[in-house]
Scaffold this motif. Sequence first.
Motif, mmCIF file in Angstrom:
data_model
loop_
_atom_site.group_PDB
_atom_site.id
_atom_site.type_symbol
_atom_site.label_atom_id
_atom_site.label_comp_id
_atom_site.label_asym_id
_atom_site.label_seq_id
_atom_site.Cartn_x
_atom_site.Cartn_y
_atom_site.Cartn_z
ATOM 1 N N VAL A 1 2.165 4.332 -16.369
ATOM 2 C CA VAL A 1 1.981 2.876 -16.332
ATOM 3 C C VAL A 1 3.447 2.189 -15.891
ATOM 4 O O VAL A 1 3.530 1.367 -14.782
ATOM 5 C CB VAL A 1 1.532 2.224 -17.779
ATOM 6 C CG1 VAL A 1 1.597 0.690 -17.688
ATOM 7 C CG2 VAL A 1 0.313 2.641 -17.871
ATOM 8 N N LEU A 2 4.526 2.774 -16.450
ATOM 9 C CA LEU A 2 5.851 2.263 -15.906
ATOM 10 C C LEU A 2 6.029 2.766 -14.477
ATOM 11 O O LEU A 2 6.653 1.594 -13.928
ATOM 12 C CB LEU A 2 6.782 3.016 -16.874
ATOM 13 C CG LEU A 2 8.299 2.620 -16.580
ATOM 14 C CD1 LEU A 2 8.582 1.215 -16.862
ATOM 15 C CD2 LEU A 2 9.063 3.860 -17.280
ATOM 16 N N ILE A 3 5.807 3.990 -14.121
ATOM 17 C CA ILE A 3 5.858 4.285 -12.789
ATOM 18 C C ILE A 3 5.015 3.302 -11.895
ATOM 19 O O ILE A 3 5.544 2.474 -10.785
ATOM 20 C CB ILE A 3 5.462 5.476 -12.345
ATOM 21 C CG1 ILE A 3 6.423 6.451 -12.945
ATOM 22 C CG2 ILE A 3 5.304 5.845 -10.852
ATOM 23 C CD1 ILE A 3 6.087 7.976 -12.736
ATOM 24 N N PHE A 4 3.608 2.945 -12.121
ATOM 25 C CA PHE A 4 2.907 2.053 -11.455
ATOM 26 C C PHE A 4 3.486 0.531 -11.196
ATOM 27 O O PHE A 4 3.266 0.068 -10.258
ATOM 28 C CB PHE A 4 1.444 2.073 -11.923
ATOM 29 C CG PHE A 4 0.691 3.310 -10.989
ATOM 30 C CD1 PHE A 4 -0.270 2.835 -10.269
ATOM 31 C CD2 PHE A 4 0.660 4.262 -11.691
ATOM 32 C CE1 PHE A 4 -0.882 3.852 -9.504
ATOM 33 C CE2 PHE A 4 -0.151 5.466 -11.045
ATOM 34 C CZ PHE A 4 -1.004 5.095 -9.722
ATOM 35 N N VAL A 5 3.912 0.204 -12.485
ATOM 36 C CA VAL A 5 4.311 -1.181 -12.534
ATOM 37 C C VAL A 5 5.731 -1.354 -11.793
ATOM 38 O O VAL A 5 5.743 -2.453 -11.041
ATOM 39 C CB VAL A 5 4.484 -1.856 -13.952
ATOM 40 C CG1 VAL A 5 5.545 -3.024 -14.183
ATOM 41 C CG2 VAL A 5 2.978 -1.684 -14.600
ATOM 42 N N SER A 6 6.536 -0.543 -11.755
ATOM 43 C CA SER A 6 7.689 -0.546 -11.119
ATOM 44 C C SER A 6 7.595 -0.458 -9.741
ATOM 45 O O SER A 6 8.186 -1.049 -8.846
ATOM 46 C CB SER A 6 8.701 0.426 -11.598
ATOM 47 O OG SER A 6 8.385 1.734 -11.337
ATOM 48 N N LEU A 7 6.433 0.411 -9.109
ATOM 49 C CA LEU A 7 6.286 0.152 -7.812
ATOM 50 C C LEU A 7 5.445 -0.619 -7.369
ATOM 51 O O LEU A 7 5.381 -1.200 -5.962
ATOM 52 C CB LEU A 7 5.522 1.907 -7.449
ATOM 53 C CG LEU A 7 6.527 3.085 -7.662
ATOM 54 C CD1 LEU A 7 5.641 4.187 -7.257
ATOM 55 C CD2 LEU A 7 7.718 2.886 -6.375
ATOM 56 N N PRO B 1 0.677 -1.267 0.069
ATOM 57 C CA PRO B 1 0.145 0.192 -0.045
ATOM 58 C C PRO B 1 0.814 1.291 -0.244
ATOM 59 O O PRO B 1 0.437 2.365 -0.680
ATOM 60 C CB PRO B 1 -0.834 -0.093 1.185
ATOM 61 C CG PRO B 1 -0.894 -1.794 1.588
ATOM 62 C CD PRO B 1 0.308 -2.225 1.127
ATOM 63 N N VAL B 2 2.082 1.335 0.751
ATOM 64 C CA VAL B 2 2.979 2.398 0.424
ATOM 65 C C VAL B 2 3.297 2.637 -0.739
ATOM 66 O O VAL B 2 3.427 3.670 -1.200
ATOM 67 C CB VAL B 2 3.986 2.381 1.763
ATOM 68 C CG1 VAL B 2 5.133 3.363 1.456
ATOM 69 C CG2 VAL B 2 3.387 2.694 3.037
ATOM 70 N N ALA B 3 3.758 1.601 -1.388
ATOM 71 C CA ALA B 3 4.300 1.804 -2.836
ATOM 72 C C ALA B 3 3.160 2.373 -3.979
ATOM 73 O O ALA B 3 3.445 3.045 -4.606
ATOM 74 C CB ALA B 3 4.598 0.473 -3.408
#
Length: 148
Positions: free
Chosen positions: A118-124, A60-62
Amino acid sequence: MQGWFLVALINGLMAVPFVLQILRGPLASLDAGSLKQADQLGLLGWYRWRWLYWPHLRRPVALALAYGVALSLGDFGVIALFGSPGKPTLPVLLYQQLGSYRLAEAAGTGLWLLALLVLIFVSLSRVPGVKSRTTSAASQPLPEPEHA
């Protein structure tokens, strides 16, 4: 330097309602038995955070961090303080293109902005060290029964 701090503070404050909503569920899901056991063991401060709360809050923090980044990418406060006409940010470029009816270029800019998010969400979402309880328990073999 003060401008960067001010923008970071404002973006952080804008993300607070979303972060609280995301973290409310995992914090409420901590069972009373675990809290009581932590009290009995005397887990306080950093140790309580590390061993009791952090395993429940890691993902959840990510996600909350990803929401904060997504909010700050579309923020016009950054543009007003640090932007320049020669080097516009993606949101400014998108609005400039939409304002001058260059829809094909605006679609491309919007696609870049979406791909970046999308890249940020997938990496996090791939926070290291997170294992689901069902897969980790299922992957371990059962202990063999002892014979008397």
